[in-house]
Design an enzyme around this catalytic site. Structure first.
Site, PDB file in Angstrom:
ATOM      1  N   HIS A  89      18.109 -59.960  12.497  1.00  0.00           N
ATOM      2  CA  HIS A  89      17.184 -60.281  13.589  1.00  0.00           C
ATOM      3  C   HIS A  89      16.214 -61.392  13.189  1.00  0.00           C
ATOM      4  O   HIS A  89      15.995 -61.679  12.005  1.00  0.00           O
ATOM      5  CB  HIS A  89      16.392 -59.035  13.994  1.00  0.00           C
ATOM      6  CG  HIS A  89      15.533 -58.490  12.889  1.00  0.00           C
ATOM      7  ND1 HIS A  89      14.298 -59.002  12.583  1.00  0.00           N
ATOM      8  CD2 HIS A  89      15.748 -57.486  12.007  1.00  0.00           C
ATOM      9  CE1 HIS A  89      13.774 -58.341  11.564  1.00  0.00           C
ATOM     10  NE2 HIS A  89      14.644 -57.407  11.189  1.00  0.00           N
ATOM     11  N   GLU A 132      18.173 -50.193  10.853  1.00  0.00           N
ATOM     12  CA  GLU A 132      17.713 -50.433   9.486  1.00  0.00           C
ATOM     13  C   GLU A 132      17.594 -49.117   8.717  1.00  0.00           C
ATOM     14  O   GLU A 132      17.470 -48.036   9.314  1.00  0.00           O
ATOM     15  CB  GLU A 132      16.366 -51.153   9.522  1.00  0.00           C
ATOM     16  CG  GLU A 132      15.748 -51.483   8.170  1.00  0.00           C
ATOM     17  CD  GLU A 132      16.603 -52.391   7.286  1.00  0.00           C
ATOM     18  OE1 GLU A 132      17.739 -51.988   6.972  1.00  0.00           O
ATOM     19  OE2 GLU A 132      16.116 -53.465   6.896  1.00  0.00           O
TER      20      GLU A 132
END
Length: 214
Positions: free
Chosen positions: A11, A84
């Protein structure tokens, strides 16, 4: 379909990244101005690629990173397996000297092969790998989708690349990354193996980085 191409990106930048604060899976931070500029630059460079599907984690920073592609009408799906790693009690906390020691001990253990060691009240690399496997199985099961764009996170990306390419998790730190870097992999269905075509590519961010240096 004999092969499937996966464009795997981290990201764009968030304010937490800028400040060196751990986000993990428990902090759902949005992109900052730099992150949005990085996302725009990646879109500009790769909008010509005929992505059949987009996969993101369930965290907003990955969705925002590929939002311009989604607005083109490309179908997308959120998979929690792409989230994550959970850094547990360290998430959202500004690191201090004691924290540096904590992370150093953790990384040293992982690099020595103790990848079952979890973060405090969080996850271990092996636990992350275990939840990534069904997500990747799901992506690969869609044999009519290629290429696909996968937006995820730094530590999770290191773990994913390790086991996809046949490396022990202890070697995950060899896969360097930065915000909105690209790794491109090709999966061959007949052999059931991945090949690495592009590693940690940030050439698409040249204009963004050049502007910052002015």
């Amino acid at each position: 379909m004999a092969k499937k191409e996966l464009y795997i990106i981290r990201h764009g930048e968030t304010d937490y990244n800028r400040r060196g604060v751990v986000q993990g899976s428990g902090v759902d931070a949005s992109l900052n101005d730099m992150g949005r500029a990085q996302a725009a630059a990646f879109f500009q460079a790769y909008q010509h690629v005929p992505f059949a599907k987009i996969y993101t984690s369930t965290l907003i920073r990955t969705y925002q990173t590929v939002e311009s592609f989604i607005e083109l009408g490309i179908p997308f799906e959120k998979l929690s397996g792409l989230n994550e790693i959970s850094w547990g009690i360290m998430e959202g906390k500004v690191p201090n000297t004691l924290d540096d020691d904590y992370y150093r001990t953790l990384i040293e253990n992982w690099s020595a092969g103790n990848t079952a060691m979890p973060t405090e009240q969080g996850e271990s690399p092996e636990q992350v790998m275990a939840r990534q496997r069904p997500a990747i199985d799901h992506i690969l099961a869609q044999t009519d989708e290629s290429p696909v764009l996968v937006a995820m996170h730094g530590r999770a990306m290191r773990i994913l690349l390790s086991w996809l390419l046949g490396y022990p998790l202890a070697r995950m730190d060899q896969f360097e990354h930065s915000n909105l870097c690209l790794y491109k992999l090709t999966y061959t269905y007949q052999s059931g193996t991945f090949t690495l075509d592009v590693a940690n590519d940030t050439a698409h961010l040249f204009a963004v980085n050049s502007y910052l240096e002015l």
